[in-house]
Design a protein around this motif. Sequence first.
Motif, PDB file in Angstrom:
ATOM      1  N   LEU A   1       0.846  -1.197   0.000  1.00  0.00           N
ATOM      2  CA  LEU A   1       0.000   0.000   0.000  1.00  0.00           C
ATOM      3  C   LEU A   1       0.880   1.246   0.000  1.00  0.00           C
ATOM      4  CD1 LEU A   1      -2.815  -0.972   2.533  1.00  0.00           C
ATOM      5  CD2 LEU A   1      -2.996  -0.713   0.055  1.00  0.00           C
ATOM      6  N   LEU A   2       1.930   1.198   0.841  1.00  0.00           N
ATOM      7  CA  LEU A   2       2.869   2.316   0.892  1.00  0.00           C
ATOM      8  C   LEU A   2       3.453   2.576  -0.495  1.00  0.00           C
ATOM      9  CD1 LEU A   2       4.743   4.255   2.640  1.00  0.00           C
ATOM     10  CD2 LEU A   2       6.373   2.374   2.618  1.00  0.00           C
ATOM     11  N   MET A   3       3.859   1.486  -1.147  1.00  0.00           N
ATOM     12  CA  MET A   3       4.452   1.633  -2.474  1.00  0.00           C
ATOM     13  C   MET A   3       3.452   2.247  -3.442  1.00  0.00           C
ATOM     14  SD  MET A   3       6.436  -1.123  -4.838  1.00  0.00           S
ATOM     15  CE  MET A   3       5.117  -2.251  -5.180  1.00  0.00           C
ATOM     16  N   ALA A   4       2.212   1.770  -3.387  1.00  0.00           N
ATOM     17  CA  ALA A   4       1.188   2.294  -4.298  1.00  0.00           C
ATOM     18  C   ALA A   4       0.995   3.784  -4.082  1.00  0.00           C
ATOM     19  CB  ALA A   4      -0.121   1.544  -4.075  1.00  0.00           C
ATOM     20  N   VAL A   5       0.868   4.186  -2.810  1.00  0.00           N
ATOM     21  CA  VAL A   5       0.639   5.602  -2.504  1.00  0.00           C
ATOM     22  C   VAL A   5       1.807   6.447  -3.009  1.00  0.00           C
ATOM     23  CG1 VAL A   5       0.475   7.264  -0.612  1.00  0.00           C
ATOM     24  CG2 VAL A   5      -0.849   5.145  -0.531  1.00  0.00           C
ATOM     25  N   ILE A   6       3.014   5.984  -2.739  1.00  0.00           N
ATOM     26  CA  ILE A   6       4.177   6.779  -3.138  1.00  0.00           C
ATOM     27  C   ILE A   6       4.313   6.860  -4.653  1.00  0.00           C
ATOM     28  CG2 ILE A   6       6.714   6.751  -3.148  1.00  0.00           C
ATOM     29  CD1 ILE A   6       6.585   6.143  -0.213  1.00  0.00           C
ATOM     30  N   LEU A   7       4.006   5.770  -5.326  1.00  0.00           N
ATOM     31  CA  LEU A   7       4.155   5.797  -6.786  1.00  0.00           C
ATOM     32  C   LEU A   7       3.075   6.657  -7.449  1.00  0.00           C
ATOM     33  CD1 LEU A   7       5.393   2.234  -7.729  1.00  0.00           C
ATOM     34  CD2 LEU A   7       6.685   4.319  -7.319  1.00  0.00           C
ATOM     35  N   VAL A   8       1.914   6.766  -6.809  1.00  0.00           N
ATOM     36  CA  VAL A   8       0.894   7.656  -7.354  1.00  0.00           C
ATOM     37  C   VAL A   8       1.373   9.111  -7.207  1.00  0.00           C
ATOM     38  CG1 VAL A   8      -1.416   8.595  -6.922  1.00  0.00           C
ATOM     39  CG2 VAL A   8      -1.074   6.131  -7.028  1.00  0.00           C
ATOM     40  N   TRP A   9       1.959   9.350  -6.035  1.00  0.00           N
ATOM     41  CA  TRP A   9       2.423  10.704  -5.734  1.00  0.00           C
ATOM     42  C   TRP A   9       3.676  11.031  -6.538  1.00  0.00           C
ATOM     43  CZ3 TRP A   9       6.201  11.659  -1.330  1.00  0.00           C
ATOM     44  CH2 TRP A   9       6.473  13.038  -1.191  1.00  0.00           C
ATOM     45  N   ARG A  10       4.646  10.156  -6.537  1.00  0.00           N
ATOM     46  CA  ARG A  10       5.899  10.364  -7.260  1.00  0.00           C
ATOM     47  C   ARG A  10       6.228   9.102  -8.055  1.00  0.00           C
ATOM     48  NH1 ARG A  10       9.564  14.647  -5.253  1.00  0.00           N
ATOM     49  NH2 ARG A  10      11.096  13.620  -6.555  1.00  0.00           N
ATOM     50  N   PRO A  11       5.813   9.046  -9.295  1.00  0.00           N
ATOM     51  CA  PRO A  11       5.978   7.824 -10.093  1.00  0.00           C
ATOM     52  C   PRO A  11       7.441   7.404 -10.225  1.00  0.00           C
ATOM     53  CG  PRO A  11       4.542   9.383 -11.206  1.00  0.00           C
ATOM     54  CD  PRO A  11       5.108  10.103 -10.025  1.00  0.00           C
ATOM     55  N   GLU A  12       8.359   8.345 -10.068  1.00  0.00           N
ATOM     56  CA  GLU A  12       9.772   7.987 -10.236  1.00  0.00           C
ATOM     57  C   GLU A  12      10.431   7.595  -8.912  1.00  0.00           C
ATOM     58  OE1 GLU A  12       9.301  12.114  -9.131  1.00  0.00           O
ATOM     59  OE2 GLU A  12       8.391  10.920 -10.706  1.00  0.00           O
ATOM     60  N   GLY A  13       9.618   7.501  -7.851  1.00  0.00           N
ATOM     61  CA  GLY A  13      10.163   7.169  -6.533  1.00  0.00           C
ATOM     62  C   GLY A  13      10.572   8.431  -5.798  1.00  0.00           C
ATOM     63  N   LEU A  14      10.895   8.271  -4.493  1.00  0.00           N
ATOM     64  CA  LEU A  14      11.138   9.446  -3.665  1.00  0.00           C
ATOM     65  C   LEU A  14      12.313  10.273  -4.152  1.00  0.00           C
ATOM     66  CD1 LEU A  14      10.546   7.938  -0.127  1.00  0.00           C
ATOM     67  CD2 LEU A  14       9.094   9.557  -1.369  1.00  0.00           C
ATOM     68  N   MET A  15      13.400   9.637  -4.502  1.00  0.00           N
ATOM     69  CA  MET A  15      14.602  10.369  -4.886  1.00  0.00           C
ATOM     70  C   MET A  15      14.971  10.073  -6.333  1.00  0.00           C
ATOM     71  SD  MET A  15      16.042  11.618  -1.855  1.00  0.00           S
ATOM     72  CE  MET A  15      15.305  11.571  -0.236  1.00  0.00           C
ATOM     73  N   GLY A  16      14.024   9.517  -7.066  1.00  0.00           N
ATOM     74  CA  GLY A  16      14.330   9.158  -8.448  1.00  0.00           C
ATOM     75  C   GLY A  16      14.501  10.393  -9.307  1.00  0.00           C
ATOM     76  N   LYS A  17      15.243  10.215 -10.372  1.00  0.00           N
ATOM     77  CA  LYS A  17      15.428  11.346 -11.282  1.00  0.00           C
ATOM     78  C   LYS A  17      14.295  11.337 -12.286  1.00  0.00           C
ATOM     79  CE  LYS A  17      20.374  11.121 -10.727  1.00  0.00           C
ATOM     80  NZ  LYS A  17      20.333   9.927  -9.845  1.00  0.00           N
ATOM     81  N   ARG A  18      13.714  12.501 -12.503  1.00  0.00           N
ATOM     82  CA  ARG A  18      12.681  12.592 -13.526  1.00  0.00           C
ATOM     83  C   ARG A  18      13.304  12.408 -14.887  1.00  0.00           C
ATOM     84  NH1 ARG A  18       8.012  14.921 -11.278  1.00  0.00           N
ATOM     85  NH2 ARG A  18       8.447  15.643  -9.187  1.00  0.00           N
ATOM     86  N   SER A  19      12.666  11.585 -15.712  1.00  0.00           N
ATOM     87  CA  SER A  19      13.235  11.421 -17.046  1.00  0.00           C
ATOM     88  C   SER A  19      12.343  12.092 -18.075  1.00  0.00           C
ATOM     89  CB  SER A  19      13.389   9.941 -17.369  1.00  0.00           C
ATOM     90  OG  SER A  19      12.162   9.299 -17.141  1.00  0.00           O
TER      91      SER A  19
END
Lengths: 290, 382
Positions: free
Chosen positions: A272-290
């Motif tokens: 659930l945590l993963m789902a919420v975070i990926l909805v909010w930030r699809p690239e992950g918390l510290m991922g680089k936007r591509s």
Amino acid sequence: MDLATFLVQCLNSVQYGLLLFLLSSGLTLIFGIMGVINLAHGSFYMIGAYMAFALAPYLGQHFITMLVVGVILAVVLGYLLEWAFFSFLYERDHLQQVLMTFGLILVFEELRAILVGNDVHGVQPPEWLSGSFSLAGMMSYPWYRVFAAVACLVVAFAMYWMVNRTRLGMMVRAGASNRDMVRGLGINIKRLYRIVFAMGVALAALAGMIAAPMASVYPNMGSGVLIICFVVVVIGGIGSITGALVASLLVGFVDTFGKVFFQELSGMSIYLLMAVILVWRPEGLMGKRS
Amino acid sequence: MTALASLACLPGAAFAQAADKIKVGFMLPASGTYAALGVAIENGFRMYVGEQGGKLGGREIEYFKVDDESDPAKATDNVNRLIKRDKVDVLVGTVHSGVAMAMARAAKESNTILIVPNAGADAVTGPMCGPTIFRSSFSNWQTAYPMGVVAAKQEGKKNAMTITWKYAAGEEAVNGFKEGFEKNGGKVAKQLTVPFPNVEFQALLTEIAAAKPDAVFAFFAGAGAVKFVKDYHAAGLSKTIPLYGPGFLTDGTLDAQGEAAQGMLTTLHYADELGTERDKAFRTNYAKAYKLMPDVYAVQGYDAAQMLAVGLKAAGGDIGKKDVFRAAVEKATIASPRGDFTLSKAHNPVQDIYLRKVEGKENRKLGVAVKGLADPARGCKL
């Protein structure tokens, strides 16, 4: 829940989260930075645990020495595996990587069955870590878990320093964003990858060795943690060591408190945590936007 | 001419010989975590048949084998291979409860005799019970209920917590404990669960430490059992709050649990030293035959063969006479190494459940927790 219990649960969360970080930072190197979907990462964790079991009769009381010996063995193993198998995978597509690394899981499991059998084994913590102390007047907390947390923290800082402050780390980071550019700069990317891969294996094996006295040593122990590792890497942002650290701690907290407060949901709290975070930030918390 | 005659006779002779044998289909785990259990069950079964000169009810036994891989998804295919392809007369299996349920369904549909030598799912001799389905082992309820009785009556505990994996076997066991405990004046304050097969227990141990119950009842097996018992000890809880469980918490795992398991009380229908003549003979013979010490699984395999022998003998070796077979097994007293047992109406052993204490590397018998305990077989309409 009173304050004391809450604090102990926080400690549990941090300790679990740091162990997860040790595991998933290796995966971050291999999957996030080198781009190999390495399903065998859990097997390296298992190999580490079995190394602790094998080395304990000789070095069990010199625990730090044992960890160092184990890490050296794991580096050698990683180096050889990269040379024999993984070096052929970088240019291949993900399906082939999945097939190859899944095959490796089966090989490692079979080897384990042949070499040590299917029994469950225990590893004793060394004498100087085997006691426990009273925490908040309610629970004796094992010294070994404190040691595990500190050891993981030390490695976390070392990783952070290595990735952000050293030349090797700079090359690794550069390789993560643009492999061709690094090659173009005349850096021996083959050797760089071999080193990074060996480090990834060593981190997973180290996590396995540290976990062995807490988690026992048993067949298939790698498969469960593999999924959690991928969850951590995806939440943290693929390729980010700092992200992996933040995500590990987050998963540690959500899993620990989920188990206590939401028994019915505890199996899926981290998803659930993963789902919420990926909805909010699809690239992950510290991922680089591509 | 003679050659021709013998040639013509061959197929017929081969057929007659095959029809003379009773086909026993082993569906047991031969790989994976439960492989050792499967081997022990088969060893026990073959040992009894061997003791009878390879014949039961005057007929030779022929074995067929399928590795069930403890995989419920493959269970129906595997059991159908034995029933439809090999046309076995008797099914023997298995360890995993989910697989055993599929076997019970298939056995019922095809009216094949099934003897379950381990899987403890209450349903097998509960809602799913059938005239041709027998169990030589236990029900999950049956191994846990007596621990509740002992905890409340003998140990004088008032307030307990339970902890298990969130799956059927675990829930059946902790509910069995709860029933035995609360019937005798105790109260189960809280029931904790962990998703299967998760082994990170620290958070829940903190909860237990904070709640300070008089006792904790845990159901785990294999790697989970080792981890839980060690964590419980490392958290310092074993000194203040006794940990109880069904025997599976400590059977086959004592080597790995070491110091942490010492002194623990568990209940099961077998122990490492029963001291009876029957058990001594069994243990010696088994050790001689297989160079291994027998365990509860070997006993259950051995008794599965005994149950088959009783039924076959009554039916004069004709496995087709299912009513005679069933009536004989229902009436029989099985001289098991665990002690004599009979079968309940639902075909589950009515047996003594021992109270055992961990001493060194043995689950030593302290006494009988509940004598002649029958599974309530809720939902069975036999």
